[in-house]
Design an enzyme around this catalytic site. Structure first.
Site, PDB file in Angstrom:
ATOM      1  N   ASP A 134      37.762 127.529 136.882  1.00  0.00           N
ATOM      2  CA  ASP A 134      37.409 126.279 137.579  1.00  0.00           C
ATOM      3  C   ASP A 134      38.230 126.086 138.835  1.00  0.00           C
ATOM      4  OD1 ASP A 134      36.405 123.210 136.488  1.00  0.00           O
ATOM      5  OD2 ASP A 134      38.184 122.888 137.487  1.00  0.00           O
TER       6      ASP A 134
ATOM      7  N   GLU B 223      31.915 122.667 139.115  1.00  0.00           N
ATOM      8  CA  GLU B 223      32.804 123.929 139.887  1.00  0.00           C
ATOM      9  C   GLU B 223      33.381 124.831 138.775  1.00  0.00           C
ATOM     10  OE1 GLU B 223      35.460 120.219 139.248  1.00  0.00           O
ATOM     11  OE2 GLU B 223      33.402 120.546 139.510  1.00  0.00           O
TER      12      GLU B 223
ATOM     13  N   ASP C 207      29.246 122.796 148.478  1.00  0.00           N
ATOM     14  CA  ASP C 207      28.327 123.946 148.244  1.00  0.00           C
ATOM     15  C   ASP C 207      28.548 125.036 148.455  1.00  0.00           C
ATOM     16  OD1 ASP C 207      26.961 121.867 146.730  1.00  0.00           O
ATOM     17  OD2 ASP C 207      25.236 121.891 148.354  1.00  0.00           O
TER      18      ASP C 207
END
Length: 197
Positions: free
Chosen positions: A70, A113, A87
């Site tokens: 993560d 994410e 992004d």
């Protein structure tokens, strides 16, 4: 004779149409399990891959490990720099993970994410080595503003690691890995935690 020629021509057209339909179906099938931003497998594809790997584990009794990764403080990246930079961060992380895994490993964008890496044939110790390599490489990434050498932000990730245990179901395997990920996050982030269960 003319009728036979027409039938042959019609059969050839039908064969060509079927080939085109088959090709289109293959493209749609690949798109259904692919994350458009990163080109990685998405969660749907990953669930099929982990099911298959679990069956192979039970048959061969070879090790199987899972990493859940993560990006730390990702919401802050989006809030400060905008979604286009967000992004870019996701793509950079995806590329870094892919570079540090091998052919039979499955890398997936699990959601937002969060990423998952399935490591068949890899035990807990090997999985920790892979995870640490990925973590260190992402920590070294420098994102610069376009047209500038000014660094935007430092990217770090937290990682949870677990190894599959015979008889375990897929969801508990994922949950166990996820719990290790949250332990990494709760212990200060930018680290790897191996599940002790």
């Amino acid at each position: 004779q003319v009728a036979l020629s027409q039938i042959k021509q019609q059969l050839e057209l039908t064969k060509q149409e079927m080939t085109e339909l088959h090709d289109r179906l293959n493209i749609v099938s690949v798109e259904a399990i692919t994350d458009p931003l990163t080109g990685l497998m998405n969660r749907k594809g990953f669930m099929a891959a982990i099911d298959k790997a679990r069956s192979e584990f039970e048959d061969a009794k070879s090790p199987l490990s899972l990493l859940m990764l993560d990006i730390d403080h990702f919401k802050k990246v989006n809030d400060i720099y905008g979604h286009s930079v967000g992004d870019k961060v996701i793509k950079v992380v995806a590329d870094t993970i892919t570079k540090h895994t091998k052919g039979k490993d499955t890398v997936c964008r699990y959601g937002g994410e969060e990423f998952a890496v399935l490591l068949p044939g890899t035990g807990q110790e090997g999985a920790l080595t892979v995870a640490e390599n990925i973590r260190r490489m992402i920590e070294k990434v420098k994102l610069n503003k376009v047209g500038s050498d000014k660094n935007l932000t430092r990217i770090t990730i937290s990682i949870g690691i677990a190894s599959f245990v015979s008889g375990q179901n897929v969801n508990s395997f994922i949950d166990k890995t996820d719990a290790a990920l949250y332990q990494s996050k709760n212990s200060g982030r930018n680290q790897c935690t191996v599940s002790v269960e």
